[in-house]
Design a protein around this motif. Sequence first.
Motif: not given
Length: 270
Positions: A224-238
């Motif tokens: 369960m490795v977590d990746v927290d990133r900002i998407g193309d539409d400036d939305n947060r992706i978990l």
Amino acid sequence: MFGHNMFDGSAESFSPIMEATPPPDYKLGPGDNVLVNVWGRVDMQLELTIDREGKVFIPKVGEIIAWGLTMQEFKKRLQTSLSSYYTDYELSVSLGKIRRIKVFVYGEVKRPGGYTISSLSTLFSALHKAGGANGNGSLRNIKHIRHNKVKDEIDLYRFLLTGDNTQDAELQSGDVIFVPVIGPKISITGQVKRPAIYEVFGGERLSDLIELAGGSTAEAFLEMVDVDRIGDDDNRILLTVDLSGEQYDDDSNLVLFDGDRINVPSMFGL
């Protein structure tokens, strides 16, 4: 930021050892002082300083070009010139005072400017003089410029991670060391051996970053490795991915992007 404290130590950490014998490939230049001893049928002790034109003057022999020669090459050239006037002699040469050179360190460093340093100093020494990279400076794309051309591109992670100092090049007067703005950054926390923010080139995958961070610890829960990133539409992706298998597929071993935040949880914290 991983590595940004590299140059925080004392000046001695990166200063050349002035009492040490210069390397065999050390090239003589204007300002170097050469000590010459001749004995046998002729007895001479000479202290020669290479002038701005790269020459030294020998009484009775005249001028000899020394610029760009190693000590061994200079000795051979001197012996050839002396042999035209003397016979049955022995000769020794050694380096006395070592010249100073002027180099320039610019870009994202703490103290940009020109520095006068020993000709035995290296690229790492000059970077230390300038305080190293500031918070905005790259450690992975430092440019060593000579005669307005990029001579080499330095990745300090090679030194920090493996001890490889082959990029710690010798400098010449007029060389420029340029530290550009830092590249993409990815942070990793949790159960890895060296959690930090890392500068990357781009295109690295999740497993590459874990390896860059020294690998996972014994208590890492790789399922369960977590990746927290900002998407193309400036939305947060978990995202939560499974890296526990021996072979990862492209869906789990994600390609990472600038600004990603990785967390490797502990199996005891679940």
